[in-house]
Design an enzyme around this catalytic site. Structure first.
Site, PDB file in Angstrom:
ATOM      1  N   GLY A  11       1.005  -1.050  -0.053  1.00 50.31           N
ATOM      2  CA  GLY A  11       0.052   0.082   0.130  1.00 50.31           C
ATOM      3  C   GLY A  11       0.668   1.183   0.475  1.00 50.31           C
ATOM      4  N   TYR A 161     -10.203   1.819  15.228  1.00 47.32           N
ATOM      5  CA  TYR A 161      -9.685   2.763  15.114  1.00 47.32           C
ATOM      6  C   TYR A 161     -10.117   3.399  14.885  1.00 47.32           C
ATOM      7  CZ  TYR A 161      -7.573   3.480   9.988  1.00 47.32           C
ATOM      8  OH  TYR A 161      -6.828   3.795   8.988  1.00 47.32           O
TER       9      TYR A 161
HETATM   10  N1  LIG Z   1      -6.508   3.155   2.803  1.00 51.59           N
HETATM   11  C1  LIG Z   1      -6.917   3.646   3.403  1.00 51.59           C
HETATM   12  O1  LIG Z   1      -7.559   4.641   2.763  1.00 51.59           O
HETATM   13  C2  LIG Z   1      -5.913   4.690   4.182  1.00 51.59           C
HETATM   14  C3  LIG Z   1      -6.940   5.970   4.740  1.00 51.59           C
HETATM   15  C4  LIG Z   1      -6.611   6.727   5.604  1.00 51.59           C
HETATM   16  C5  LIG Z   1      -5.251   6.208   6.993  1.00 51.59           C
HETATM   17  N2  LIG Z   1      -4.390   4.626   6.188  1.00 51.59           N
HETATM   18  C6  LIG Z   1      -3.891   4.687   6.845  1.00 51.59           C
HETATM   19  O2  LIG Z   1      -2.236   4.838   6.075  1.00 51.59           O
HETATM   20  C7  LIG Z   1      -0.986   3.600   6.975  1.00 51.59           C
HETATM   21  C8  LIG Z   1      -1.070   2.479   5.483  1.00 51.59           C
HETATM   22  O3  LIG Z   1      -1.913   1.714   5.667  1.00 51.59           O
HETATM   23  P1  LIG Z   1      -2.463   1.055   4.029  1.00 51.59           P
HETATM   24  O4  LIG Z   1      -4.290   1.616   3.435  1.00 51.59           O
HETATM   25  O5  LIG Z   1      -1.216   1.182   2.926  1.00 51.59           O
HETATM   26  O6  LIG Z   1      -2.879  -0.271   4.216  1.00 51.59           O
HETATM   27  P2  LIG Z   1      -2.122  -1.546   4.210  1.00 51.59           P
HETATM   28  O7  LIG Z   1      -2.391  -1.964   2.738  1.00 51.59           O
HETATM   29  O8  LIG Z   1      -2.427  -2.935   4.695  1.00 51.59           O
HETATM   30  O9  LIG Z   1      -0.430  -1.430   4.813  1.00 51.59           O
HETATM   31  C9  LIG Z   1      -0.211  -1.731   6.003  1.00 51.59           C
HETATM   32  C10 LIG Z   1       0.618  -2.095   6.260  1.00 51.59           C
HETATM   33  O10 LIG Z   1       1.147  -1.988   7.509  1.00 51.59           O
HETATM   34  C11 LIG Z   1       1.373  -3.014   8.388  1.00 51.59           C
HETATM   35  N3  LIG Z   1       1.460  -3.277   9.490  1.00 51.59           N
HETATM   36  C12 LIG Z   1       0.327  -4.000   9.751  1.00 51.59           C
HETATM   37  N4  LIG Z   1       0.402  -4.465  11.246  1.00 51.59           N
HETATM   38  C13 LIG Z   1       1.515  -4.101  11.540  1.00 51.59           C
HETATM   39  C14 LIG Z   1       2.332  -4.618  12.810  1.00 51.59           C
HETATM   40  N5  LIG Z   1       1.606  -5.299  13.901  1.00 51.59           N
HETATM   41  N6  LIG Z   1       3.715  -4.208  12.728  1.00 51.59           N
HETATM   42  C15 LIG Z   1       4.015  -4.528  11.723  1.00 51.59           C
HETATM   43  N7  LIG Z   1       3.509  -3.660  10.391  1.00 51.59           N
HETATM   44  C16 LIG Z   1       2.315  -3.996  10.762  1.00 51.59           C
HETATM   45  C17 LIG Z   1       0.867  -3.850   7.341  1.00 51.59           C
HETATM   46  O11 LIG Z   1       2.484  -5.446   7.248  1.00 51.59           O
HETATM   47  P3  LIG Z   1       2.110  -6.899   6.396  1.00 51.59           P
HETATM   48  O12 LIG Z   1       2.084  -6.263   5.001  1.00 51.59           O
HETATM   49  O13 LIG Z   1       3.047  -7.299   7.365  1.00 51.59           O
HETATM   50  O14 LIG Z   1       0.412  -7.035   7.107  1.00 51.59           O
HETATM   51  C18 LIG Z   1       1.858  -3.067   5.768  1.00 51.59           C
HETATM   52  O15 LIG Z   1       2.611  -2.865   5.778  1.00 51.59           O
HETATM   53  C19 LIG Z   1      -2.247   2.960   8.025  1.00 51.59           C
HETATM   54  O16 LIG Z   1      -1.858   3.562   9.231  1.00 51.59           O
HETATM   55  C20 LIG Z   1      -3.855   3.572   7.831  1.00 51.59           C
HETATM   56  O17 LIG Z   1      -4.314   3.470   9.132  1.00 51.59           O
HETATM   57  C21 LIG Z   1      -5.233   4.147   5.282  1.00 51.59           C
END
Ligand SMILES: NC(=O)c1ccc[n+]([C@@H]2O[C@H](COP(=O)([O-])OP(=O)(O)OC[C@H]3O[C@@H](n4cnc5c(N)ncnc54)[C@H](OP(=O)(O)O)[C@@H]3O)[C@@H](O)[C@H]2O)c1
Length: 277
Positions: A11, A161
């Site tokens: 992501g 969350y």
């Molecule tokens: N997508 C959206 O629409 C959105 C909107 C607002 C905010 N965000 C924020 O953006 C950030 C990135 O999220 P994303 O959307 O790119 O989602 P994502 O693709 O699910 O990426 C999340 C990342 O966090 C890692 N992670 C989760 N649990 C972990 C743990 N226990 N220890 C170490 N790493 C861990 C995952 O690693 P693994 O590969 O090992 O699972 C992955 O690299 C997050 O903080 C999320 O809250 C996202």
């Protein structure tokens, strides 16, 4: 520029690494899945020096592993320019980590609080270091209950969350208050509604909702742009500590501006990680 980033195996984080890969001297990828991080590195342009990047095990659900990852970085470099606390997620079931905290709280906030505490001495060795905390517009739905973060009995995914994402903004503001005078720039942000693995652990109605929303979501590359802006652009001094959306400061919720709440969060978080700091 020496950089540490969490959550870069997919992501927004993976796209952030790609965007910074030609701008860094050293980049530490703190991840729990080292294989995924290695395959991201294998896809970077071949002309980039491979010794620029290092994959370090760090599971935010395990505070000892967070402390060990920070110690490792402290052995490898004498200063740090940028810390990006990007990892995060929303989880279907309420669980308690081995450290005794509700998982959403620990992964999105407390693990990063400890990591930041441990890396601050390195960051403060450079004149204008930066810390970026990836938050969310979900913070606007928060109803924080700091006394309940060691308990998953009344767990509900989205409220947990929303609270954790509020803490990301409060933490950024506290960092600016405490260390801004030493040159530290700290920012929080909403990346947009981004098509990533976010929410991937869900089944049923929530999964269906995510699937139906996907055509309206932006790409992970687009979702990384505000982080990259905050990492690499000149930022006005008065924007230090602010919450950003589409690379511009925006006003967060009223709770996100609460001095009482951010001081309470700081004090409690510092106590909770005191043995490992
Ligand atoms: N997508 C959206 O629409 C959105 C909107 C607002 C905010 N965000 C924020 O953006 C950030 C990135 O999220 P994303 O959307 O790119 O989602 P994502 O693709 O699910 O990426 C999340 C990342 O966090 C890692 N992670 C989760 N649990 C972990 C743990 N226990 N220890 C170490 N790493 C861990 C995952 O690693 P693994 O590969 O090992 O699972 C992955 O690299 C997050 O903080 C999320 O809250 C996202």
């Amino acid at each position: 520029m020496n950089i540490v980033i969490t959550g870069c195996t997919s992501g927004i984080g993976a796209e952030t690494v790609k965007g910074l890969s030609d701008k860094c001297d050293r980049l530490f990828l703190l991840v729990r899945n080292q294989k995924k991080a290695e395959s991201l590195l294998a896809d970077l342009p071949a002309d980039l020096p491979k010794d620029r990047f290092e994959v370090v095990f760090c599971d935010l659900e395990d505070l000892k592993s967070v402390a060990a990852a920070a110690d490792y970085v402290r052995e490898k470099v004498t200063s740090l320019d940028l810390l990006i606390n990007n990892a995060g997620g929303i989880f279907p079931k309420g669980t308690i980590t081995r450290d005794g905290f509700e998982t959403t709280f620990q992964v999105n906030h407390l693990g990063h609080f400890l990591l930041t505490q441990k890396l601050l001495p390195l960051l403060l060795k450079t004149p204008t270091p930066r810390i970026i905390n990836v938050s969310s517009e979900a913070h606007r739905a928060a109803n924080p209950k700091l006394n309940e973060v060691t308990n998953a009995a009344n767990y509900s995914s989205f409220p947990a969350y929303a609270n954790a994402k509020l803490y990301n903004i409060l933490f950024s503001k506290s960092l600016q208050e405490k260390y801004g005078s030493q040159g530290l720039g700290t920012f929080s942000l909403h990346p947009g509604v981004v098509k990533t693995n976010f929410g991937g652990d869900f089944t049923g109605v929530f999964k269906l909702l995510i699937k139906l929303s996907q055509p309206f979501m932006i790409t992970a590359k687009a979702g990384a742009q505000t982080t990259l802006f905050l990492a690499t652009s000149a930022i006005k001094k008065e924007w230090n500590g602010a919450y950003f959306k589409k690379s511009k400061p925006v006003t967060p919720s009223k709770l996100a501006n609460s001095k009482k709440l951010r001081e309470d969060l700081w004090e409690k978080s510092a106590n909770w990680v005191a043995d490992l700091s």
